[in-house]
Design a protein around this motif. Sequence first.
Motif, PDB file in Angstrom:
ATOM      1  N   SER A   1      17.030 -20.319  33.301  1.00  0.00           N
ATOM      2  CA  SER A   1      15.710 -20.412  33.938  1.00  0.00           C
ATOM      3  C   SER A   1      14.868 -19.153  33.710  1.00  0.00           C
ATOM      4  O   SER A   1      13.688 -19.267  33.333  1.00  0.00           O
TER       5      SER A   1
ATOM      6  N   THR B   1      18.992 -18.662  45.840  1.00  0.00           N
ATOM      7  CA  THR B   1      18.008 -19.747  45.718  1.00  0.00           C
ATOM      8  C   THR B   1      16.755 -19.361  46.512  1.00  0.00           C
ATOM      9  O   THR B   1      16.820 -18.531  47.420  1.00  0.00           O
TER      10      THR B   1
ATOM     11  N   PHE C   1      16.352 -31.006  36.076  1.00  0.00           N
ATOM     12  CA  PHE C   1      15.894 -29.735  35.503  1.00  0.00           C
ATOM     13  C   PHE C   1      16.643 -29.463  34.200  1.00  0.00           C
ATOM     14  O   PHE C   1      16.095 -28.890  33.260  1.00  0.00           O
TER      15      PHE C   1
ATOM     16  N   ILE D   1      10.561 -32.992  44.510  1.00  0.00           N
ATOM     17  CA  ILE D   1      11.787 -32.258  44.179  1.00  0.00           C
ATOM     18  C   ILE D   1      12.813 -32.575  45.258  1.00  0.00           C
ATOM     19  O   ILE D   1      12.577 -32.305  46.441  1.00  0.00           O
TER      20      ILE D   1
ATOM     21  N   ALA E   1      16.020 -29.529  46.928  1.00  0.00           N
ATOM     22  CA  ALA E   1      15.221 -28.358  46.543  1.00  0.00           C
ATOM     23  C   ALA E   1      15.874 -27.045  46.961  1.00  0.00           C
ATOM     24  O   ALA E   1      15.518 -25.987  46.437  1.00  0.00           O
TER      25      ALA E   1
ATOM     26  N   GLN F   1      12.795 -21.213  38.692  1.00  0.00           N
ATOM     27  CA  GLN F   1      12.580 -22.650  38.477  1.00  0.00           C
ATOM     28  C   GLN F   1      11.248 -23.100  39.089  1.00  0.00           C
ATOM     29  O   GLN F   1      10.503 -23.843  38.467  1.00  0.00           O
ATOM     30  N   TYR F   2      10.967 -22.613  40.294  1.00  0.00           N
ATOM     31  CA  TYR F   2       9.671 -22.960  40.900  1.00  0.00           C
ATOM     32  C   TYR F   2       8.513 -22.431  40.051  1.00  0.00           C
ATOM     33  O   TYR F   2       7.491 -23.089  39.896  1.00  0.00           O
TER      34      TYR F   2
ATOM     35  N   TYR G   1      17.068 -24.707  44.099  1.00  0.00           N
ATOM     36  CA  TYR G   1      16.177 -24.169  43.054  1.00  0.00           C
ATOM     37  C   TYR G   1      15.942 -22.675  43.257  1.00  0.00           C
ATOM     38  O   TYR G   1      15.785 -22.202  44.382  1.00  0.00           O
ATOM     39  N   SER G   2      15.880 -21.971  42.131  1.00  0.00           N
ATOM     40  CA  SER G   2      15.614 -20.528  42.197  1.00  0.00           C
ATOM     41  C   SER G   2      14.110 -20.286  42.049  1.00  0.00           C
ATOM     42  O   SER G   2      13.358 -21.195  41.662  1.00  0.00           O
TER      43      SER G   2
END
Length: 743
Positions: free
Chosen positions: A490, A552, A280, A513, A516, A523-524, A519-520
């Motif tokens: 992000s 997250t 990322f 991913i 995972a 980000q998604y 990830y926040s």
Amino acid sequence: MNQQEQQFELARLAKTLRQVQIQIQKNKEVSGCHQHALRNSLQDYWNSSGGSSIDEAQHVETMNRQRALSKHSQGTARHLIKMLKSPYFGRIDFSEAHYNDTEKIYIGIGSLAGEDGEFLVYDWRAPVSSMFYDYGLGDAAYTCPAGEINGTITLKRQYKIADGHIQYMFDSDLTIDDDILQELLAKSVNEKMHTIVNSIQRDQNQIIRDEQHKVLFLAGPAGSGKTSVALHRIAFLLYQNREKLTSQNVLILSPNSIFSDYISNVLPEIGEANVVQMTFQDYTARSAAHIPLRLETRADYFEHMLVANANKQRAVTISFKSSQLFNEVLTNYLNWLAADWINEHPSITARGETLFDQSEWQHYYQNSFRMMPPAIRLEKIRTIIQKRMHDLIADVRREKLAQLTEAGEEVNEKVIKALARIQARSELKPITDYVEKLTTLDALEEYAALFSDDRLFTVTNTPIPGNWVTIKSQTHKLISRGILPYEDISPFLYFQGVVQGFPVKQDIKHVVIDEAQDYSAFQYKILAQLFPNSSWTIVGDPAQSIQPFVNTASFTEASNILGQEQTLHFCLTKSYRSTQAIQAFCQAILPSAGKSLSINRPGPKPTVVQLSNSEDEAATLLSLIQTVQNEGLKSIGIITKNVTQALRIYSQLKGTAKTTLLIKDDDKFSTGIVIIPSYLAKGLEFDAVLIVNADATNYSQEQDGNILYTICTRALHRLYLFYTGSLSPYLRRVDKSLYNVSG
Ligand SMILES: Nc1ncnc2c1ncn2[C@@H]1O[C@H](COP(=O)(O)OP(=O)(O)OP(=O)(O)O)[C@@H](O)[C@H]1O
């Protein structure tokens, strides 16, 4: 297995290898033809001068086709050479219901047919091969395009073939069972990750072969094979959809380059080209390259926040920037920017005439161009205004020309024209600058405005969040130093994407991913926009979430963001990496991780070593490294919490042990003795793991339980933890029967 059977297997192997040899030879000839044709085409291309552009385009197309064919035959050659060493690893004898004959199905990393069309080896991904993973002896079934095929498995055999020789083979009446796994996993590992193609478990197989779901979330405890499954799933999808999916259409998002390198062998091992891997951070660096701020790196963020006395105000800010509340604030703000914000834009007048009426802003921005991102709408409006200004510019230029000619100070016509142009431009500059300003939407400026202009909360009808003063001042502090804080990257990139448009990658059809859980939601949201044509395999373990203070996204939230109807949530329950003793110890560190099943692999309990003072550290580490190496274990991970500690250990061991320091996101994976901070060790595994500073000062914060759990679960065979002073509370709560004490 009787002698006759053994003879049969030897003959069958010889027959298969002969066929591989024939195919290697054939492929060599084909490859030679392709290369010859390509050379000729290249020569023709250079010799032909002055052809039409259509001829040239045809030449280029032919050469591209020949290059692709040549590349394909090189790939086939590599695959066949692998098959020459080990053509298959399994066999099932299957009698289809209502038929009398029994087919011997040999399963390997690729398929191989004899001259007479007989299938000598089936690819492990072929429908019929799925029975090898799903069933023991007895009733079995598989699904193929013609429907479900039922029957009986009467024999199940596994082979270890190396360099074209059977090393061993045995029959089993079960699916691939614990004994086999124990043997496979008991070995020392000192290389990159390997394929598990010959021992895929039934639940793993189900995920690998799933084709019904557009989004597949795979959870599971540490070491349950999530990464392995994701990689084998890519290989399966490439095989199953080979007409429309190539390795170029698949993307893996990995946590860092060390991990990317670590997993890079798996797909080539099973005969597939490697797919694109990206972190990322790669995306953020590219997408924010133009902004006049330095992006705080992930490493800097970890180093600042993974310390005992982490800045509490910053922690509040980090937490807020990844919260649902901030998502709402930003969404309201973006909605306002995309609509009502334009209402404040005034009419543009010049020389008493209206160039662009206030109502036209609304007309174009909110109606005609509303399907475009706001910044692009404004660019379109600017073009309209500029067109309208052409007449005005011409008028002013004519006026200036007349004035200059009349003044008679300059006689050269060219000079007069140039002067008229300059004067017209200078008179109209305020208005052109004004138009430029009104039709520019600078994403960074607007994003930063949110933290300086509280009026925005009023106009967007959003309540000011609690702690807003702290959040504002923390954000300002870093931005005024020329840094875009890690926690803002992000949200800002999402904001920028909505305002200016996302760099959409239409050709990516499947995204994996890994890790995972880190990830926040932002980000998604970004990924959903970048890859609109993609299906997804998303793997992670919430217990290994180690981003300090970040909220997250849960898999449910991620699922809502990706918004696909065909979504599957699946959870693996068995862990394969660590011995039973290490696994029990890890589960006791973080009971919330839940209990996972293990494969009953024996090994010594972890050892907790108390050091009387920190000077003992190097000597004790060194002696343990030697002990572990004497036991035949090759890969050793010395895992610290952060880089500062890693550097300290590295300098302590320098000159006494050959170690590799991995402290940067873009370092490459290394074998042997590795010194690595916690957040880069994710996803990796080592024969022995040595954890330093396992004391209360270092590991007592909220996220520290997850960190300790994550790094302890990197161990396959041996786990040692060192501490001085008092032991971390996360280790104090572990039942003493689960570890040995030393020191
Ligand atoms: N079916 C299997 N047969 C043999 N080995 C397996 C199998 N499944 C997993 N393993 C092994 O278990 C180890 C852990 O696998 P992997 O790294 O894929 O797990 P993970 O769930 O992604 O781990 P983590 O979340 O802890 O990083 C690897 O050594 C892998 O080869």
